[in-house]
Design an enzyme around this catalytic site. Sequence first.
Site, PDB file in Angstrom:
ATOM      1  CG  ASN A  62      60.275  25.551  27.157  1.00  0.00           C
ATOM      2  OD1 ASN A  62      59.481  25.056  27.945  1.00  0.00           O
ATOM      3  ND2 ASN A  62      60.088  26.748  26.621  1.00  0.00           N
ATOM      4  CB  CYS A  71      55.340  24.775  33.495  1.00  0.00           C
ATOM      5  SG  CYS A  71      54.846  23.044  33.391  1.00  0.00           S
ATOM      6  CG  ASN A  73      51.490  19.524  34.392  1.00  0.00           C
ATOM      7  OD1 ASN A  73      50.536  19.193  35.073  1.00  0.00           O
ATOM      8  ND2 ASN A  73      51.423  19.613  33.074  1.00  0.00           N
ATOM      9  CG  ASN A 193      52.082  26.943  25.202  1.00  0.00           C
ATOM     10  OD1 ASN A 193      53.025  26.172  25.227  1.00  0.00           O
ATOM     11  ND2 ASN A 193      52.108  28.100  25.856  1.00  0.00           N
ATOM     12  NE  ARG A 212      55.860  30.173  24.494  1.00  0.00           N
ATOM     13  CZ  ARG A 212      55.752  31.302  25.180  1.00  0.00           C
ATOM     14  NH1 ARG A 212      55.618  32.454  24.543  1.00  0.00           N
ATOM     15  NH2 ARG A 212      55.755  31.306  26.492  1.00  0.00           N
ATOM     16  CB  CYS A 220      50.272  21.748  28.994  1.00  0.00           C
ATOM     17  SG  CYS A 220      50.556  23.527  29.030  1.00  0.00           S
ATOM     18  N   GLY A 221      49.704  22.136  32.482  1.00  0.00           N
ATOM     19  CA  GLY A 221      48.799  22.701  33.480  1.00  0.00           C
ATOM     20  C   GLY A 221      48.199  24.029  33.063  1.00  0.00           C
ATOM     21  CB  THR A 222      49.608  27.226  31.713  1.00  0.00           C
ATOM     22  OG1 THR A 222      50.468  26.626  30.747  1.00  0.00           O
ATOM     23  CG2 THR A 222      50.419  27.660  32.923  1.00  0.00           C
TER      24      THR A 222
END
Length: 277
Positions: A62, A71, A73, A193, A212, A220-222
């Site tokens: 991060n 992640c 993305n 998150n 987070r 945010c893909g997840t």
Amino acid sequence: MKFTKMHGLGNDYIYVDAISQKIENPNEISKFVSDRHFGIGSDGLVLILPSDVADFKMRMFNSDGSEAEMCGNAIRCVGKFVYDKKMTDKSTISIETLAGIKVLEMTVENGKVVLVKVDMGEPILKAETIPVLSEKHPVIDEEITAKDYCYNFTCVSMGNPHAITYIENVEEFPLEKIGPLFEVHEKFPKKTNVEFVELIDDSTVKMRVWERGAGETLACGTGACAVLTASVLKGYVGRKATVKLLGGDLIIEWNEKDNHIYMTGPATTVFEGEIDI
């Protein structure tokens, strides 16, 4: 250090081939390159490494230097990175992450990857594995209060923890004020998150995310996968839906046969360069 700046729906990272070049102290490098005034500018750093168990290994950091498990993305961009740079000639590849091995199917046009479908694996619904301090299983509508704010959160892990709640108007929501309060709430031993979601119809939701360690990001893909999971659990949408994020749309499907979540979305190269570190 040679790098490529890429983004998935505006969620931008600095991508580095760590197979051909040695990268030391990635935590500090991530903080440096992520700085939008004194660095390159990104949400973090992604290293592409060799793997003993998959085609490639991905490590991601991060903007605050902390390492993240996964992640969605970023992993789409990893697929584009290795294919476009001819590090692989396969359009279906496996990537080792801290959240397990993920399989990517890439749509190629004119020798370049334009869309990536990612098998994100099964959503984790067990409280202690997410982790969240709760007696519920699954953790649906867990009432959590921070300062004067109280919301019912549905909690899901996609290899990283997510807390999802539903609101009327996501655009006008004061995310930068409220998001951080729940990110570090004591209910979440590893922080979390936080997703705030507006229902559009039974096949479309709109979300904003407080990530987070990164704050608000364009996508945010997840998080989108966790939002689809929570929305199905609460009976709001079917098993396939469009998730609208600030940076664009993702198609998320929770497959009934294998219980896996599949995410389809774009991956874009911005520019390449070299920086002294």
